[in-house]
Design an enzyme around this catalytic site. Structure first.
Site: not given
Ligand code: NAD
Length: 253
Positions: A145, A158
């Protein structure tokens, strides 16, 4: 000729949390590059199976809560059984909790660290053992991130987890590179997914963030697809322990 080394034909990729958001974007991109996909999701994989099949590849969903360490060995065993091997692991599943640090609860600390960091280590370890048994090597891609580099606001667990993911990526890369296991990470910038819904719903924060992004837009799940395919492919065989920012220029600023 060089483009062939970006292909994933015949490979099998595990992508955690791929029913939505960045996980879905990466799963579809890996499938379009030739990989069959094992999803690991809390529940159903929603429309991901359809999207993978449209790309001409197979999809299998494993239902699991990855924050529970006891499920990991069964998840990896099922993943290996399903298509006969594992070549790529994308540790994407993650959560965020927002609260002032002074009020932050122990459960908001533990819940985030368990899924964002502990499960990343345990999944990586279990899959690396499979790579060693297969004598194949393989790829591990962690999702870091901007808060692997910066402190953020009101998201202490986080930030701690994602800063640690970048360190863990280096640590595992150092130990496993000689076994032909490439451990790298992608650090997405500010992407329009469920993870950032609260930020985007706040007009003031949305504008402040967007105006600080040199590309002047939030990223999309499609934006991380190319980096995932690259790091999963033979084209990245000599890349170890690196975190690749996909951020519209956020860190350059
Ligand atoms: P999102 O909330 O749409 O997706 C998160 C996914 O993780 C979902 O499919 C959820 O069901 C799954 N998940 C969460 N806890 C879980 C568990 N205990 N067991 C199984 N599955 C689980 O959000 P996203 O933005 O697509 O996030 C994906 C990754 O990217 C994450 O690690 C997030 O921290 C990272 N990220 C996101 C951003 C952003 O701006 N959206 C930026 C940097 C990093």
């Amino acid at each position: 000729m060089i483009l062939r080394s970006f292909g994933l034909d015949g490979k099998v990729a595990i992508v955690s949390g791929c029913n939505t958001g960045l996980g879905q974007g990466m799963a579809v991109a890996l499938a379009q590059a030739g990989a069959d996909i094992i999803g690991v999701n809390y529940g159903s994989a929603d429309d991901t199976p359809e999207l993978i099949e449209k790309a001409g590849r197979r999809f299998h969903n494993i239902t699991a809560d990855l924050s529970q360490p006891c499920v990991i060995s069964d998840v990896v065993a099922e993943a290996r059984r399903t298509f006969g091997r594992i070549d790529i692991l994308v540790n994407n599943a993650g959560i965020i909790r927002r609260e002032d640090a002074i009020e932050f609860s122990e459960s908001d600390w533990d819940d985030v660290l368990n899924i964002n960091l502990k499960s990343v280590f345990l999944m990586s370890q279990a899959v690396a053992r499979v790579y060693n048994e297969q004598e194949s090597g393989g790829k591990i891609i962690n999702i870091a991130s901007m808060l692997s580099y910066q402190g953020g606001i009101r998201v202490p667990s986080y930030t701690a987890s994602k800063s640690a993911v970048m360190g863990l990526t280096r640590a595992l890369a150092n130990e496993w590179a000689s076994s032909n296991i490439n451990v790298n990470a992608i650090a997405p910038g500010y992407m329009a997914t469920n993870n950032t819904a609260a930020l985007r719903a706040d007009d003031v924060r949305e504008k402040a963030i967007r105006e600080r992004i040199p590309a002047n837009r939030w990223g999309t799940p499609e934006d991380v697809g190319g980096s995932a395919v690259f790091l999963a492919s033979p084209a990245a065989d000599y890349i170890n322990g690196f975190t690749l920012a996909v951020d519209g220029g956020w860190l350059a600023r």
